[in-house]
Design an enzyme around this catalytic site. Structure first.
Site, PDB file in Angstrom:
ATOM      1  N   PRO A   2      59.971  -6.955  -4.257  1.00 54.28           N
ATOM      2  CA  PRO A   2      58.829  -7.789  -3.965  1.00 54.28           C
ATOM      3  C   PRO A   2      57.693  -7.568  -4.933  1.00 54.28           C
ATOM      4  O   PRO A   2      57.316  -6.438  -5.219  1.00 54.28           O
ATOM      5  CB  PRO A   2      58.406  -7.322  -2.580  1.00 54.28           C
ATOM      6  N   GLU A   3      57.178  -8.652  -5.417  1.00 54.55           N
ATOM      7  CA  GLU A   3      55.924  -8.615  -6.148  1.00 54.55           C
ATOM      8  C   GLU A   3      54.881  -9.215  -5.219  1.00 54.55           C
ATOM      9  O   GLU A   3      55.173  -9.475  -4.059  1.00 54.55           O
ATOM     10  CB  GLU A   3      56.050  -9.390  -7.469  1.00 54.55           C
ATOM     11  N   HIS A  91      70.538   0.141   7.039  1.00 54.02           N
ATOM     12  CA  HIS A  91      69.284   0.280   6.298  1.00 54.02           C
ATOM     13  C   HIS A  91      68.048  -0.179   7.062  1.00 54.02           C
ATOM     14  O   HIS A  91      66.992  -0.358   6.467  1.00 54.02           O
ATOM     15  CB  HIS A  91      69.347  -0.426   4.937  1.00 54.02           C
ATOM     16  N   ARG A 109      67.368   0.746  -0.857  1.00 56.98           N
ATOM     17  CA  ARG A 109      67.120   1.776  -1.879  1.00 56.98           C
ATOM     18  C   ARG A 109      66.078   2.803  -1.450  1.00 56.98           C
ATOM     19  O   ARG A 109      65.879   3.803  -2.128  1.00 56.98           O
ATOM     20  CB  ARG A 109      66.719   1.105  -3.201  1.00 56.98           C
ATOM     21  N   LYS A 149      43.617   0.184 -25.627  1.00 56.06           N
ATOM     22  CA  LYS A 149      45.008   0.370 -25.220  1.00 56.06           C
ATOM     23  C   LYS A 149      45.983  -0.012 -26.342  1.00 56.06           C
ATOM     24  O   LYS A 149      45.969  -1.137 -26.810  1.00 56.06           O
ATOM     25  CB  LYS A 149      45.308  -0.488 -23.978  1.00 56.06           C
TER      26      LYS A 149
END
Length: 268
Positions: A2-3, A91, A109, A149
């Site tokens: 998920p984003e 799960h 996971r 950066k």
DNA sequence: ACACTAACCTGCAAGC
DNA sequence: TGCTTGCAGGTTAGTG
């Protein structure tokens, strides 16, 4: 998995089904997530009413009468709300029972996490950057935050200390839409291009939320139905397919141990 | 302060 | 039909 759009979709689903409901029982089937679920969570949240839901970055917040329940879906987490008689699935690690429904946190996971917080002053929340759909992510924000950066631009926009919610899919998609090569050093990009990139990140995320998120293999909304944004992906997952813009070949490379999909012709 | 890696896990698909 | 390899939506702690 998920984003931000998938988390937002999940949060909206929970909001609709569980606001004002009372938690009548808490069941931990497997506490071993990214961080072990603290057993005292049961004592802290049982019998509490959920006042509201909110989201910060990719964290879903259940705002209780006293404190907050905070969940992260990690890579493969999903939340389902079903009738209490539905059998538990493989799960399903964490269950919240209500009057006649159960909320199930399922995460193969186990990169997800679940915490109880007395208040929102928590290090995982405090370290987060701005929300991409809020005004704090203004047109000059990326430019201003990239001057020192030397990392690549994709790593910059995926850095949750800078801006939250932009994961691998939407990073690739927004860079494609803006015509920026993902390998470009963050401090080498002009203010104008960052303004365009910022707009495209907002656009892509907004569109994806409207579509109910991106379902690749297993993402599902709270009602179990998939999101439809995968139909709108331009580059992600399209290695060796034709670029929708120039008909050239989409390339996949590795950046920071993650796959990046881009069009070498359109993105410079 | 920054940049990069390894690590946490299971499941699935591809290749041999 | 296995077995092995690589890859998958995230993020932190640790190293240099």
């Amino acid at each position: 998995m998920p984003e931000l759009p998938e988390v937002e979709t999940t949060k909206n689903g929970l909001e609709k089904l569980l606001t004002k409901k009372i938690i009548t029982k808490v069941e931990i089937c497997n506490p071993n997530l990214r961080w072990k679920i603290d057993g005292s969570i049961k004592y802290n949240i049982n019998n509490q009413t959920i006042r509201s839901f909110s989201r910060r970055g990719k964290y879903i917040l259940f705002n209780l009468e006293r404190g907050h329940l905070m969940m992260h879906l990690g890579m493969s987490g999903k939340i389902n709300v079903v009738n209490s008689h539905e059998p538990i699935k493989k799960h399903d690690h964490f269950l919240l029972y209500f009057d006649d429904q159960v909320m199930r946190f399922n995460d193969p996971r186990r990169f997800g996490s679940i915490f109880y917080l007395d208040n929102l002053n928590h290090k995982l929340l405090n370290s987060l950057g701005v929300e991409p759909l809020e005004d704090s992510f203004h047109k000059n924000y990326l430019f201003e935050n990239s001057r020192n950066k030397t990392q690549n631009v994709k790593a910059l926009i995926m850095d949750s200390k800078v801006v939250v919610g932009v994961g691998n899919i939407y990073a690739c998609e927004s860079l494609f839409k803006t015509g920026i090569n993902p390998k470009t050093k963050a401090n080498k990009i002009s203010k104008q291009r960052y303004i365009a990139l910022t707009e495209n990140i907002k656009k892509v995320l907004t569109r994806a939320i409207k579509a109910g998120g991106t379902t690749l293999q297993d993402f599902a909304k709270v009602d179990g139905k998939p999101g439809y944004f995968s139909q709108e992906l331009s580059v992600y997952g399209r290695e060796n397919e034709h670029c929708l813009n120039c008909n050239g070949k989409i390339k996949r490379i590795l950046q920071n141990q993650r796959s990046t999909f881009y069009c070498p012709k359109c993105q410079n």
